[in-house]
Design an enzyme around this catalytic site. Structure first.
Site, PDB file in Angstrom:
ATOM      1  CG  ASP A 125      19.116 -33.873   7.668  1.00  0.00           C
ATOM      2  OD1 ASP A 125      19.067 -34.914   8.345  1.00  0.00           O
ATOM      3  OD2 ASP A 125      19.767 -32.880   8.030  1.00  0.00           O
ATOM      4  CG  HIS A 132      18.242 -28.111  16.393  1.00  0.00           C
ATOM      5  ND1 HIS A 132      19.412 -27.386  16.373  1.00  0.00           N
ATOM      6  CD2 HIS A 132      17.849 -28.228  15.091  1.00  0.00           C
ATOM      7  CE1 HIS A 132      19.721 -27.080  15.128  1.00  0.00           C
ATOM      8  NE2 HIS A 132      18.795 -27.571  14.326  1.00  0.00           N
ATOM      9  CD  GLU A 193      22.021 -28.906  11.390  1.00  0.00           C
ATOM     10  OE1 GLU A 193      21.277 -29.845  11.054  1.00  0.00           O
ATOM     11  OE2 GLU A 193      21.690 -27.707  11.297  1.00  0.00           O
ATOM     12  CD  GLU A 195      21.086 -34.259  11.061  1.00  0.00           C
ATOM     13  OE1 GLU A 195      20.525 -35.181  10.421  1.00  0.00           O
ATOM     14  OE2 GLU A 195      21.105 -33.070  10.682  1.00  0.00           O
ATOM     15  CG  ASP A 227      22.810 -31.574   7.536  1.00  0.00           C
ATOM     16  OD1 ASP A 227      23.318 -31.623   6.405  1.00  0.00           O
ATOM     17  OD2 ASP A 227      21.834 -30.867   7.824  1.00  0.00           O
ATOM     18  NE  ARG A 231      24.148 -23.790  11.866  1.00  0.00           N
ATOM     19  CZ  ARG A 231      23.281 -24.784  11.809  1.00  0.00           C
ATOM     20  NH1 ARG A 231      22.277 -24.737  10.944  1.00  0.00           N
ATOM     21  NH2 ARG A 231      23.415 -25.833  12.609  1.00  0.00           N
ATOM     22  CD  GLN A 234      20.626 -22.995   8.064  1.00  0.00           C
ATOM     23  OE1 GLN A 234      21.709 -23.220   8.604  1.00  0.00           O
ATOM     24  NE2 GLN A 234      19.507 -23.615   8.437  1.00  0.00           N
ATOM     25  CE  LYS A 247      21.221 -27.238   7.228  1.00  0.00           C
ATOM     26  NZ  LYS A 247      21.489 -27.784   8.573  1.00  0.00           N
ATOM     27  CB  THR A 251      25.735 -35.132   4.441  1.00  0.00           C
ATOM     28  OG1 THR A 251      24.898 -34.014   4.148  1.00  0.00           O
ATOM     29  CG2 THR A 251      25.133 -35.902   5.610  1.00  0.00           C
ATOM     30  CD  GLU A 363      20.620 -26.161  19.357  1.00  0.00           C
ATOM     31  OE1 GLU A 363      20.000 -26.315  20.426  1.00  0.00           O
ATOM     32  OE2 GLU A 363      20.768 -27.087  18.521  1.00  0.00           O
TER      33      GLU A 363
END
Length: 417
Positions: A125, A132, A193, A195, A227, A231, A234, A247, A251, A363
């Site tokens: 990934d 971003h 996420e 993608e 994905d 957070r 992370q 992560k 997925t 975001e």
């Protein structure tokens, strides 16, 4: 111009003869069928082959009854092209006897149980949207690192936790830093996420990097990707190395792999405003970006109970990426690493310049410091159990048939204690 199909409603949909994406449907406990989407239907290739309508392609009938498209992809570009041409003819100008047989091979897509279309041996990934990357680095860890504009930054993740659409997304546990120290707990900052994934259709040799100009020789098609990210996990685990438990828990990949051939009218040149020309092996002037409109939709438990329409919380476009799929593949193999048929690599979160065109909640909520207002009266910084997220993608412009990627949805469930 693409011809017209005899399948009802196909010509006015995003699944016309111009698209013909591939997927896998499960029609029984151990019964899987390779399918091609056409209008509101899916052509069952196993049944089509059983009726002798694909005999001239000299492809084993068993290829169409497997759990994934891996064996089909391994047939190579020549067979891929021949099958697309054959399906196009059958769905546009089939003889009356063929048409009668084909009508028995059409499945209602609304009733299908789609599973992962491919089983990747490897999954990489990337992190290739400037908007971003710049926003999240400021929110999570500081300024954007200087290497980001020199190469497509990425990480290797797990293939064993890649799931398809309409699957439960279990809230993961891991280490979270609190004022009292690190604790093992369920994430309170579950995020998505948005993608686009690239499905590899041809393997490369170890020790031979793939050139940017060889992109279409190695990539079969594109697919929606989510994905999933935790957070708070992370933030704690990503120093000094990259994402791990934040992560690897899940997925999701979409049901329909759209062939590159279907996107020929939506390939665009991209000038992301490089501060300096890319390193030579990443430099090109080709059309390796794609005009794909993407959106994130949320449905909460309250919305379902109140029978409210799910709410779109973000819209963006894939053509705005800083690094494109050809550059990602070239960098992935730049050290001599090889790719295999059915490998998957993700674009990284797709975000636009505007704050409301972001591809993830970190975001949209400014790192959890603000709230997203929802139509049921609730707010969100991150996802709650019972929330359902749906990603959508479509390429469309005047004068060309739209190309629909379908939808990719997941329902948030508690960690299974």
């Amino acid at each position: 111009m693409t011809g017209r199909s005899w399948v009802p409603g196909a010509d006015d949909s995003g699944f016309s003869l111009a698209n013909l994406p591939y997927g896998i449907a499960q029609v029984g406990p151990n019964d899987f069928r390779a399918c091609v989407a056409i209008g509101a239907y899916a052509l069952d290739l196993a049944e089509t082959a059983r009726r002798g309508l694909l005999d001239q392609l000299e492809i084993s009938v068993g290829v169409w009854s497997q759990r994934t498209l891996n064996s089909f992809l391994a047939l190579g570009a020549k067979k891929h092209k021949a099958l697309r041409a054959r399906i196009t003819r059958l769905l546009s100008s089939a003889e009356s006897s063929e048409r009668a047989a084909l009508e028995q091979c059409l499945l209602d897509r609304g009733n299908l149980r789609n599973v992962n279309p491919v089983a990747p041996g490897d999954f990489v990934d990337f992190y290739s949207s400037y908007h971003h990357a710049a926003r999240t680095m400021r929110l999570l860890r500081g300024e954007l690192h200087p290497n980001w504009k020199s190469m497509p930054v990425g990480y290797h993740s797990r293939t064993g936790t890649i799931v398809g659409t309409d699957q439960p997304i279990f809230r993961p546990k891991g280490q979270i830093l609190t004022p009292e120290g690190a604790v093992y707990a369920a994430t309170q900052a579950l995020d998505i996420e948005l993608e686009v994934g690239f499905v590899v259709g041809r393997g490369s040799d170890r020790g031979r990097p793939v050139q940017v100009s060889e992109f279409e020789d190695y990539v079969f098609g594109l697919v929606l990707l989510n994905d999933w990210s935790a957070r708070d996990l992370q933030r704690w685990e990503s120093t000094p190395l990259g994402p791990f438990l934040a992560k690897s828990f899940c997925t999701q990949m979409g049901s329909w792999v759209v062939p590159l051939e279907a996107l020929k009218d939506y390939r665009v040149e991209r000038d992301p405003g490089y501060e300096r020309p890319p390193v030579k092996y990443l430099d090109h002037d080709g059309k390796y970006s794609f005009d794909i409109s993407l959106e994130i939709v949320i449905e909460t438990t309250a919305m379902r109970e109140q029978k409210l329409t799910p709410q779109t919380i973000s819209r963006t476009n894939f053509k705005e990426m800083y690094w494109d799929g050809a550059q990602q593949l070239a960098h992935l193999t730049a050290n001599g690493a090889s790719v295999r048929v059915a490998d998957l690599y993700g674009s990284g979160t797709v975000s636009g310049a505007a704050d409301d065109s972001a591809g993830c909640l970190v975001e949209l909520s400014k790192g959890g410091t603000s709230k997203i207002q929802l139509t049921d009266g609730s707010t969100r910084s991150y996802l709650l159990d019972g929330d359902r997220i749906e990603l959508r993608g479509i390429s469309q412009k005047v004068g060309h048939p739209p190309i629909d990627f379908g939808t990719l949805s997941g329902l948030i469930c508690p960690f299974p204690d």
